[in-house]
Design a protein around this motif. Structure first.
Motif, mmCIF file in Angstrom:
data_model
loop_
_atom_site.group_PDB
_atom_site.id
_atom_site.type_symbol
_atom_site.label_atom_id
_atom_site.label_comp_id
_atom_site.label_asym_id
_atom_site.label_seq_id
_atom_site.Cartn_x
_atom_site.Cartn_y
_atom_site.Cartn_z
ATOM 1 N N ALA A 131 0.819 -1.211 0.000
ATOM 2 C CA ALA A 131 0.000 0.000 0.000
ATOM 3 C C ALA A 131 0.857 1.268 0.000
ATOM 4 O O ALA A 131 0.458 2.300 -0.556
ATOM 5 C CB ALA A 131 -0.938 -0.001 1.210
ATOM 6 N N SER A 147 -1.744 9.819 -9.102
ATOM 7 C CA SER A 147 -1.705 8.428 -9.575
ATOM 8 C C SER A 147 -1.297 7.484 -8.447
ATOM 9 O O SER A 147 -1.838 6.382 -8.311
ATOM 10 C CB SER A 147 -0.725 8.294 -10.739
ATOM 11 O OG SER A 147 -1.123 9.081 -11.832
ATOM 12 N N THR A 149 -1.819 7.949 -5.258
ATOM 13 C CA THR A 149 -2.955 7.813 -4.341
ATOM 14 C C THR A 149 -4.000 6.854 -4.903
ATOM 15 O O THR A 149 -4.533 6.000 -4.189
ATOM 16 C CB THR A 149 -3.591 9.189 -4.088
ATOM 17 O OG1 THR A 149 -2.613 10.066 -3.509
ATOM 18 C CG2 THR A 149 -4.785 9.079 -3.140
ATOM 19 N N GLY A 150 -4.278 6.987 -6.184
ATOM 20 C CA GLY A 150 -5.252 6.088 -6.805
ATOM 21 C C GLY A 150 -4.785 4.641 -6.777
ATOM 22 O O GLY A 150 -5.560 3.733 -6.454
ATOM 23 N N LEU A 151 -3.505 4.425 -7.082
ATOM 24 C CA LEU A 151 -2.971 3.060 -7.082
ATOM 25 C C LEU A 151 -2.967 2.491 -5.667
ATOM 26 O O LEU A 151 -3.305 1.309 -5.464
ATOM 27 C CB LEU A 151 -1.549 3.069 -7.652
ATOM 28 C CG LEU A 151 -0.863 1.711 -7.796
ATOM 29 C CD1 LEU A 151 -1.688 0.775 -8.658
ATOM 30 C CD2 LEU A 151 0.533 1.887 -8.399
ATOM 31 N N CYS A 153 -5.030 3.266 -3.277
ATOM 32 C CA CYS A 153 -6.433 2.947 -2.937
ATOM 33 C C CYS A 153 -6.869 1.639 -3.577
ATOM 34 O O CYS A 153 -7.546 0.825 -2.936
ATOM 35 C CB CYS A 153 -7.347 4.087 -3.380
ATOM 36 S SG CYS A 153 -7.179 5.601 -2.409
ATOM 37 N N VAL A 154 -6.471 1.422 -4.830
ATOM 38 C CA VAL A 154 -6.831 0.176 -5.508
ATOM 39 C C VAL A 154 -6.197 -1.016 -4.795
ATOM 40 O O VAL A 154 -6.852 -2.042 -4.551
ATOM 41 C CB VAL A 154 -6.394 0.225 -6.988
ATOM 42 C CG1 VAL A 154 -6.532 -1.156 -7.634
ATOM 43 C CG2 VAL A 154 -7.225 1.239 -7.749
ATOM 44 N N VAL A 155 -4.911 -0.885 -4.460
ATOM 45 C CA VAL A 155 -4.222 -1.966 -3.752
ATOM 46 C C VAL A 155 -4.890 -2.247 -2.418
ATOM 47 O O VAL A 155 -5.124 -3.406 -2.047
ATOM 48 C CB VAL A 155 -2.733 -1.606 -3.549
ATOM 49 C CG1 VAL A 155 -2.063 -2.602 -2.604
ATOM 50 C CG2 VAL A 155 -2.004 -1.586 -4.887
ATOM 51 N N THR A 156 -5.236 -1.191 -1.689
ATOM 52 C CA THR A 156 -5.878 -1.358 -0.384
ATOM 53 C C THR A 156 -7.228 -2.033 -0.519
ATOM 54 O O THR A 156 -7.582 -2.915 0.276
ATOM 55 C CB THR A 156 -6.031 0.007 0.304
ATOM 56 O OG1 THR A 156 -4.748 0.626 0.442
ATOM 57 C CG2 THR A 156 -6.660 -0.146 1.683
ATOM 58 N N LEU A 157 -8.010 -1.634 -1.514
ATOM 59 C CA LEU A 157 -9.329 -2.247 -1.720
ATOM 60 C C LEU A 157 -9.197 -3.726 -2.090
ATOM 61 O O LEU A 157 -9.960 -4.564 -1.599
ATOM 62 C CB LEU A 157 -10.091 -1.500 -2.814
ATOM 63 C CG LEU A 157 -10.601 -0.108 -2.436
ATOM 64 C CD1 LEU A 157 -11.193 0.606 -3.656
ATOM 65 C CD2 LEU A 157 -11.654 -0.208 -1.328
ATOM 66 N N LEU A 158 -8.246 -4.049 -2.945
ATOM 67 C CA LEU A 158 -8.051 -5.445 -3.329
ATOM 68 C C LEU A 158 -7.616 -6.294 -2.127
ATOM 69 O O LEU A 158 -8.110 -7.409 -1.929
ATOM 70 C CB LEU A 158 -7.007 -5.543 -4.444
ATOM 71 C CG LEU A 158 -7.431 -5.020 -5.820
ATOM 72 C CD1 LEU A 158 -6.265 -5.051 -6.791
ATOM 73 C CD2 LEU A 158 -8.598 -5.844 -6.372
#
Length: 325
Positions: A131, A147, A149-151, A153-158
């Protein structure tokens, strides 16, 4: 045998990368004599503290499951498991985890809790690093902050979705059935009692794991300890650089650190030997650190974070084995 050949090849790569730079120095002895020993001592201390923090993470997980082993006992298990993980080629992490579970069971921790604490500690530690990695890349200018921050967030959600799925009782029951079906085909463990007993025995272990549900506040505390472990290790690398140079290129230090952790994670060689040194040396020199200073910094950091803790772990292993006789 192939694993040990690969390990030897990795160490050979490390020697091949570092030796020419060190051999080209006419003043190697003078450079070593002029090391800033305070920074080096801090680097060694931080590397050790990083490993201790990981052991504390395991202890807190055990406490959350209702078992209060003495901190010294958990740290002894942690240091020995780290020695296994950093010495065995290819399957080092598996060997370290297997030792941890077995050692905890010998000390009265039930199988379900020992498996859960060992697995969650490793998974949570890796998740924290994954993360944070996008922000590290942004710090080096390889990504812009939005970018990153977005990446992140995606990693954290997954990672959160994976944790939620694994935490479901139905998922755990499926895992228990699949585990038994696989191990019954393995010649080494297929005759063990729990494998012969079938899914019911394994199911009881996973049922115990299913009842382990720490609160969100506790998980936040676990994540904070995992982050502390990473930060101490990163600071150890910086200290090793400061021991040989007046300043260090921080973006290069961060990216080089991520490269070392990626090399370790691949588990091709013990502790990523070979790829780790090559990547770290390249990152530091690209970032502006002089090649001689960078090579010495790599050696100091790898000694502080790999060789010294591993040696301490094997000494602990011998001491524990002698005590248990």
């Amino acid at each position: 045998m192939a694993d040990w050949v690969l390990a030897a090849a990795g160490i050979g790569v490390a020697v091949w990368q570092l030796t020419p730079t060190l051999a080209a120095m006419d003043d190697l002895g003078a450079r070593l004599a002029s090391l800033r020993w305070g920074w080096l001592g801090m680097g060694v201390a931080c590397a050790t503290a990083s490993l201790v923090a990981y052991g504390e993470l395991q202890r807190l997980l055990l406490v959350a499951g209702g078992n209060r082993l003495r901190p010294a006992t958990v740290q002894a298990v942690n240091f020995v498991a780290n020695a296994f993980a950093q010495t065995v080629p290819s399957a080092g992490a598996t060997a370290g985890a297997a030792y941890t579970v077995a050692a905890l069971r010998r000390r009265g921790v039930d199988t379900g809790l020992s498996l859960w604490a060992t697995t969650v500690a490793g998974a949570l530690s890796a998740s924290v690093l994954l993360a944070a990695a996008p922000y590290a890349l942004a710090f080096d200018g390889l990504l812009d902050w939005w970018s990153a921050t977005g990446l992140a967030c995606v990693v954290t959600l997954l990672l959160g979705a994976a944790a939620w799925l694994v935490d479901r009782p139905a998922s755990l029951a499926w895992v228990s059935r699949r585990t038994v079906s696989v191990v019954r085909r393995l010649p080494i463990v297929r005759h063990r009692g729990w494998a012969v007993a079938g899914p019911q025995a394994v199911g009881r272990i996973f049922a115990r794991i299913a009842r382990l549900r720490p609160r969100a506040r506790e998980y936040a505390g676990f994540a904070a300890v995992a982050a502390l472990s990473w930060m101490l290790d990163l600071w150890s690398l910086a200290c090793c650089g400061l021991a040989v140079a007046g300043s260090v290129p921080w973006p290069a230090v961060v990216v080089g650190y991520l490269a070392v952790q990626a090399s370790i994670g691949l588990q091709l060689t013990p502790n990523g030997a070979g790829p780790a040194e090559t990547a770290l040396l390249a990152a530091l020199t690209t970032g502006g650190l002089a090649a001689p200073a960078a090579a010495i910094a790599v050696l100091l950091y790898r000694g502080a974070s790999w060789l010294l803790p591993t040696a301490a772990g094997w000494v602990t292993f011998l001491a524990v084995a002698h005590h248990d006789r």
